[in-house]
Write a protein that holds these residues in place. Structure first.
Motif, PDB file in Angstrom:
ATOM      1  N   GLY B  30       0.595  -1.160   0.044  1.00 13.33           N
ATOM      2  CA  GLY B  30      -0.050  -0.069  -0.176  1.00 13.33           C
ATOM      3  C   GLY B  30       0.837   1.017  -0.161  1.00 13.33           C
ATOM      4  N   TYR B  31       2.024   0.993   0.407  1.00 12.91           N
ATOM      5  CA  TYR B  31       3.002   2.340   0.689  1.00 12.91           C
ATOM      6  C   TYR B  31       3.560   2.562  -0.746  1.00 12.91           C
ATOM      7  N   THR B 121      -4.798   4.363  12.409  1.00  8.80           N
ATOM      8  CA  THR B 121      -4.843   4.036  11.109  1.00  8.80           C
ATOM      9  C   THR B 121      -3.076   4.206  10.856  1.00  8.80           C
ATOM     10  N   ARG B 125      -0.419   1.034  10.024  1.00  8.08           N
ATOM     11  CA  ARG B 125       0.399   1.055   8.766  1.00  8.08           C
ATOM     12  C   ARG B 125       1.874   1.203   9.127  1.00  8.08           C
ATOM     13  N   PHE B 158       6.691   8.607   6.259  1.00  8.79           N
ATOM     14  CA  PHE B 158       5.563   9.504   6.132  1.00  8.79           C
ATOM     15  C   PHE B 158       4.425   9.105   7.275  1.00  8.79           C
TER      16      PHE B 158
END
Lengths: 186, 186
Positions: B30-31, B121, B125, B158
């Motif tokens: 997803g990154y 969230t 992640r 991030f």
DNA sequence: CCCAGCATGTAAGAGGTTACATGATTGC
DNA sequence: GCAATCATGTAACCTCTTACATGCTGGG
């Protein structure tokens, strides 16, 4: 459906014309939201039709006519309604990451100018945000400005992150140049 | 036009079916890029029609039929062509920032659960990426994996930035609760 | 006089989101 | 038997981007 609400917030902070909004979104408050003037005009028309905002025409004193928009009671209510519904954090979608992973199947060196350009852009944005920080958010702040500052801080944080990451990525690409083996150290 | 190329890179790294790609984009990488299965199927059809990829049908051994796609010479050439053209760094567009600035015109407290959800969230992640980091990118890496790792590092960076920022923003909102004056310190 | 900037828009097309649809298999 | 997961897609809608279009003003 967030551009609508970004414009509502901007208009609550300061009634403006479409052009003025576009300029602010392009320049100073780019860390807040990004949009082109075409988008902005379309959304303003839609919101005026829905009575979320009302226009006051300032006939040309010196410049051409401009329509200055103000948020109505309905617009304010709509903003609050929208703020109450949850949003999910966004997922990644950056073409630069695709290119970096793609570099394994092409010439990694070709990415160096691109990364240098990104580094320069992020450095520019960072200094721009720092200027705004020093100019508008020094000393005591009321609620509105404290919140705006918190949003600006996200811009600063992310530009700084980008800068450091670009450096790292450039180091990696340069290490490929001087080291022709297929193995390199992390 | 970047989803096409993200899929090309993914397929070069590992030939896959649409479903498999969708799962990878949703979960582990997803990154790297985010996309829904509907988008993926549409783009795969288009790319197959353009002969950028070729399908091999694996008829149902145990599961239903699946079409495994491989990148053709043309697809590879297209990827390299696209990588050579420059892209601009993206602008900000996050609904949470709109809400934070909007909080000046509503009840700031209502944003606290939202920010907590975001924080959770991003924390999830981050741990997910850390697991991938320890599992796939420990020790010596070849070029392809070094590049993948660099992309993962942006994800880690991030998510960490988001986490810290969420903490800061929550502190700010809590400070409003205990301090009913219009002025607060930065 | 001409070009840059102010100020407003329209139109076409690409890309993304949401909802719907189908059918087989595995586990409870 | 039923629900969840695998695996594939279609259709409608909305948003965003890019290019085009108009007209005025101020400075060199």
């Amino acid at each position: 459906m967030a551009l609508d609400h970004a414009l509502l917030v901007s208009l609550l902070e300061k009634p403006s014309s479409g052009y003025e909004l576009a300029r602010r979104f392009d320049r100073s408050i780019g860390y807040f939201w990004h949009a082109t003037h075409q988008q902005i005009y379309r959304v303003l028309s839609r919101m005026e039709a829905s009575d979320w905002i009302a226009a006051e025409v300032h006939a040309g004193e010196t410049a051409p006519d401009s329509k200055v928009f103000t948020v109505t009671k309905e617009g304010r209510a709509e903003l609050l309604r929208w703020m109450a519904e949850p949003v999910e954090p966004e997922g990644t979608r950056d073409a630069l990451m695709v290119k970096l992973r793609g570099a394994a199947f092409g010439a990694p060196d070709d990415l160096i100018p691109e990364l240098e350009h990104h580094r320069a852009t992020h450095a520019n944005r960072l200094t721009c945000y720092r200027v705004i920080e020093a100019r508008d958010f020094a000393g005591q702040l009321d609620r509105q400005h404290a919140l705006q500052y918190q949003v600006l801080k996200s811009g600063i944080r992310f530009e700084q992150g980008w800068l450091e990451w670009c450096e790292e990525a450039l180091d990696l690409l340069h290490s490929f140049k001087h080291n022709n083996s297929t193995r390199t150290r992390p």
